[in-house]
Design a protein around this motif. Structure first.
Motif, short mmCIF file in Angstrom:
data_model
loop_
_atom_site.label_atom_id
_atom_site.label_comp_id
_atom_site.label_asym_id
_atom_site.label_seq_id
_atom_site.Cartn_x
_atom_site.Cartn_y
_atom_site.Cartn_z
N MET A 189 0.87 -1.18 0.00
CA MET A 189 0.00 0.00 0.00
C MET A 189 0.90 1.23 0.00
O MET A 189 1.82 1.32 0.82
N PRO A 190 0.67 2.17 -0.93
CA PRO A 190 1.51 3.36 -0.95
C PRO A 190 1.47 4.10 0.38
O PRO A 190 0.45 4.17 1.03
N HIS A 191 2.58 4.61 0.77
CA HIS A 191 2.77 5.45 1.94
C HIS A 191 2.77 4.68 3.26
O HIS A 191 3.54 5.00 4.14
N THR A 192 1.94 3.66 3.41
CA THR A 192 1.91 2.93 4.68
C THR A 192 2.85 1.74 4.67
O THR A 192 3.30 1.31 5.72
N GLY A 193 3.09 1.17 3.50
CA GLY A 193 3.93 -0.01 3.41
C GLY A 193 3.24 -1.30 3.82
O GLY A 193 3.87 -2.33 3.96
N GLN A 194 1.91 -1.26 4.00
CA GLN A 194 1.20 -2.48 4.37
C GLN A 194 1.23 -3.45 3.20
O GLN A 194 1.04 -3.08 2.05
N ILE A 195 1.49 -4.72 3.51
CA ILE A 195 1.51 -5.77 2.52
C ILE A 195 0.07 -6.21 2.29
O ILE A 195 -0.60 -6.66 3.20
N MET A 196 -0.40 -6.04 1.07
CA MET A 196 -1.82 -6.21 0.76
C MET A 196 -2.13 -7.56 0.14
O MET A 196 -2.92 -7.67 -0.79
N LEU A 197 -1.52 -8.61 0.65
CA LEU A 197 -1.83 -9.97 0.23
C LEU A 197 -2.15 -10.81 1.46
O LEU A 197 -1.54 -10.63 2.51
N THR A 198 -3.09 -11.72 1.31
CA THR A 198 -3.35 -12.68 2.39
C THR A 198 -2.32 -13.79 2.28
O THR A 198 -1.67 -13.96 1.23
N ARG A 199 -2.20 -14.55 3.33
CA ARG A 199 -1.24 -15.66 3.27
C ARG A 199 -1.67 -16.67 2.22
O ARG A 199 -0.83 -17.30 1.57
N GLU A 200 -2.98 -16.82 2.01
CA GLU A 200 -3.47 -17.74 0.98
C GLU A 200 -3.08 -17.26 -0.41
O GLU A 200 -2.73 -18.05 -1.29
N GLU A 201 -3.16 -15.95 -0.63
CA GLU A 201 -2.77 -15.39 -1.93
C GLU A 201 -1.28 -15.57 -2.17
O GLU A 201 -0.85 -15.93 -3.27
N ILE A 202 -0.48 -15.34 -1.13
CA ILE A 202 0.97 -15.54 -1.25
C ILE A 202 1.25 -17.01 -1.54
O ILE A 202 2.06 -17.34 -2.42
N ALA A 203 0.59 -17.91 -0.80
CA ALA A 203 0.80 -19.35 -0.98
C ALA A 203 0.50 -19.77 -2.42
O ALA A 203 1.27 -20.52 -3.03
N GLU A 204 -0.59 -19.26 -2.97
CA GLU A 204 -0.96 -19.61 -4.34
C GLU A 204 0.07 -19.10 -5.34
O GLU A 204 0.46 -19.82 -6.26
N LYS A 205 0.53 -17.88 -5.16
CA LYS A 205 1.48 -17.28 -6.10
C LYS A 205 2.85 -17.93 -6.04
O LYS A 205 3.54 -18.02 -7.05
N VAL A 206 3.26 -18.39 -4.84
CA VAL A 206 4.59 -18.97 -4.67
C VAL A 206 4.56 -20.49 -4.81
O VAL A 206 5.58 -21.11 -5.08
N GLY A 207 3.38 -21.09 -4.63
CA GLY A 207 3.26 -22.54 -4.76
C GLY A 207 3.63 -23.29 -3.49
O GLY A 207 4.28 -24.34 -3.56
N ILE A 208 3.24 -22.75 -2.33
CA ILE A 208 3.47 -23.41 -1.05
C ILE A 208 2.20 -23.38 -0.23
O ILE A 208 1.22 -22.75 -0.62
N ARG A 209 2.23 -24.06 0.92
CA ARG A 209 1.07 -24.08 1.80
C ARG A 209 0.96 -22.76 2.56
O ARG A 209 1.97 -22.10 2.81
N ALA A 210 -0.25 -22.40 2.97
CA ALA A 210 -0.47 -21.16 3.73
C ALA A 210 0.29 -21.18 5.05
O ALA A 210 0.82 -20.14 5.48
N ASP A 211 0.39 -22.34 5.70
CA ASP A 211 1.16 -22.44 6.95
C ASP A 211 2.63 -22.14 6.72
O ASP A 211 3.30 -21.56 7.58
N ASP A 212 3.16 -22.54 5.55
CA ASP A 212 4.56 -22.24 5.23
C ASP A 212 4.76 -20.73 5.03
O ASP A 212 5.79 -20.18 5.41
N VAL A 213 3.75 -20.07 4.46
CA VAL A 213 3.81 -18.61 4.29
C VAL A 213 3.88 -17.96 5.67
O VAL A 213 4.70 -17.05 5.89
N SER A 214 3.05 -18.41 6.61
CA SER A 214 3.07 -17.84 7.96
C SER A 214 4.45 -17.98 8.58
O SER A 214 4.96 -17.05 9.21
N GLU A 215 5.07 -19.14 8.39
CA GLU A 215 6.40 -19.37 8.95
C GLU A 215 7.44 -18.44 8.30
O GLU A 215 8.27 -17.86 8.99
N ILE A 216 7.36 -18.28 7.00
CA ILE A 216 8.30 -17.38 6.30
C ILE A 216 8.09 -15.94 6.75
O ILE A 216 9.06 -15.20 6.97
N MET A 217 6.83 -15.53 6.91
CA MET A 217 6.56 -14.17 7.38
C MET A 217 7.12 -13.97 8.79
O MET A 217 7.68 -12.92 9.10
N ARG A 218 7.00 -14.98 9.65
CA ARG A 218 7.59 -14.89 11.00
C ARG A 218 9.11 -14.76 10.91
O ARG A 218 9.73 -14.03 11.69
#
Length: 189
Positions: free
Chosen positions: A98-127
């Motif tokens: 998001m401009p100016h705030t820097g908020q990441i505007m994807l859900t973990r499910e959206e990230i998982a789909e785009k990268v080809g991994i499970r949503a739980d793996d996305v949560s771990e990577i974000m941590r």
């Protein structure tokens, strides 16, 4: 050396004008509650991705020093349980800020789909990215939801500065993250 001019069709110009009008119409709703602000942010980012306005308009930008990016990539390579997927997640985040705030505007499910991994793996990577200090998270309570609330992720402005070429009036309408950032020495115990 000759200058090359990019010529736009009437349709291209009309689409950009309509996208600008749509973004302007969304900005007053950005001050709403958490769900409304999140929805507006997602729409704003998606409109920017579908149209490519000329520099000098409200197009968002991200500034990151190569050394800072290399530090995050090196840390992920050495410390992540899934280094290659983590680096792909890191790269993906820059297209969805998001401009100016820097908020990441994807859900973990959206990230998982785009990268080809499970949503739980996305949560771990974000941590992992939070642990290193590349991003930070903020919990937002949602009415009717149990637990600490939804995790909202933001780019650490000491790593990558997110901005917009928006006017001051537009910037005043965009919500700022509530947490104050502090310098984090990544990778040090």
């Amino acid at each position: 050396m000759r200058n090359v001019a990019h010529l736009k069709t009437r349709t291209d110009r009309l689409q950009e004008d309509q996208a600008d009008l749509l973004k302007q119409a969304l900005l007053p709703f950005a001050a709403g509650d958490g769900a409304m602000r999140d929805a507006v942010g997602r729409l704003y980012v998606q409109i920017n991705r579908l149209t490519t306005p000329e520099p000098g308009t409200t197009e968002p930008f991200v500034m990151i020093r190569p050394a800072q990016n290399a530090a995050v990539v090196d840390w992920l390579e050495a410390n992540s349980k899934r280094p290659m997927k983590a680096m792909r997640v890191w790269a993906l985040l820059f297209d969805h800020l998001m401009p100016h705030t820097g908020q990441i505007m994807l859900t973990r499910e959206e990230i998982a789909e785009k990268v080809g991994i499970r949503a739980d793996d996305v949560s771990e990577i974000m941590r992992e990215l939070v642990k290193f200090g590349a991003i930070f998270s903020k919990r937002e309570k949602v009415a009717g939801m149990r637990g600490p609330g939804l995790a909202r992720y933001y780019m650490n402005r000491h790593v990558a500065e997110v901005g917009s070429r928006a006017t001051q009036a537009e910037l005043a309408l965009i919500p700022k993250p509530g947490a104050k950032l502090e310098v984090v020495q990544g990778g040090k115990s």
